[in-house]
Design a protein around this motif. Sequence first.
Motif, PDB file in Angstrom:
ATOM      1  N   ILE A   8     -32.229  36.549-130.291  1.00 21.33           N
ATOM      2  CA  ILE A   8     -31.831  37.557-130.797  1.00 21.33           C
ATOM      3  C   ILE A   8     -31.528  38.691-129.595  1.00 21.33           C
ATOM      4  O   ILE A   8     -30.443  39.268-129.422  1.00 21.33           O
ATOM      5  N   PHE A   9     -32.506  38.921-128.897  1.00 19.26           N
ATOM      6  CA  PHE A   9     -32.282  39.951-127.756  1.00 19.26           C
ATOM      7  C   PHE A   9     -31.238  39.410-126.608  1.00 19.26           C
ATOM      8  O   PHE A   9     -30.478  40.049-126.232  1.00 19.26           O
ATOM      9  N   GLY A  10     -31.278  37.878-126.301  1.00 11.10           N
ATOM     10  CA  GLY A  10     -30.330  37.636-125.636  1.00 11.10           C
ATOM     11  C   GLY A  10     -28.942  37.743-126.169  1.00 11.10           C
ATOM     12  O   GLY A  10     -28.049  38.041-125.153  1.00 11.10           O
ATOM     13  N   ALA A  11     -28.640  37.581-127.184  1.00  9.53           N
ATOM     14  CA  ALA A  11     -27.511  37.717-127.910  1.00  9.53           C
ATOM     15  C   ALA A  11     -26.957  39.169-127.933  1.00  9.53           C
ATOM     16  O   ALA A  11     -25.665  39.393-127.349  1.00  9.53           O
ATOM     17  N   ALA A  12     -27.924  39.899-128.031  1.00 11.88           N
ATOM     18  CA  ALA A  12     -27.369  41.622-127.963  1.00 11.88           C
ATOM     19  C   ALA A  12     -27.196  42.036-126.508  1.00 11.88           C
ATOM     20  O   ALA A  12     -26.152  42.802-126.304  1.00 11.88           O
ATOM     21  N   TYR A  13     -28.020  41.302-125.539  1.00 15.64           N
ATOM     22  CA  TYR A  13     -27.779  41.575-123.976  1.00 15.64           C
ATOM     23  C   TYR A  13     -26.278  40.905-123.629  1.00 15.64           C
ATOM     24  O   TYR A  13     -25.682  41.572-122.974  1.00 15.64           O
TER      25      TYR A  13
END
Length: 69
Positions: A14-19
């Motif tokens: 989830i954090f990777g997609a946001a970044y």
Amino acid sequence: MDLTWFILSSIAGIFGAAYFIYGKKQAQPIALLAGALLVVLPYFIDNITVLVVVCLALMAAPFVIRWEI
């Protein structure tokens, strides 16, 4: 597969997609690369401690490394 590993890898994704989205919209290659790695690396890391350390380092990378085009 452990439930803890599954939850942590999901959070990393989830954090990777946001970044990744942020890096693409703001044209920041470090955030884009960190996002892509956060999405992909949990597939290759089985140890929970190593996964947490690597993901935290990748999440901090765009704030530590300032490289703008």
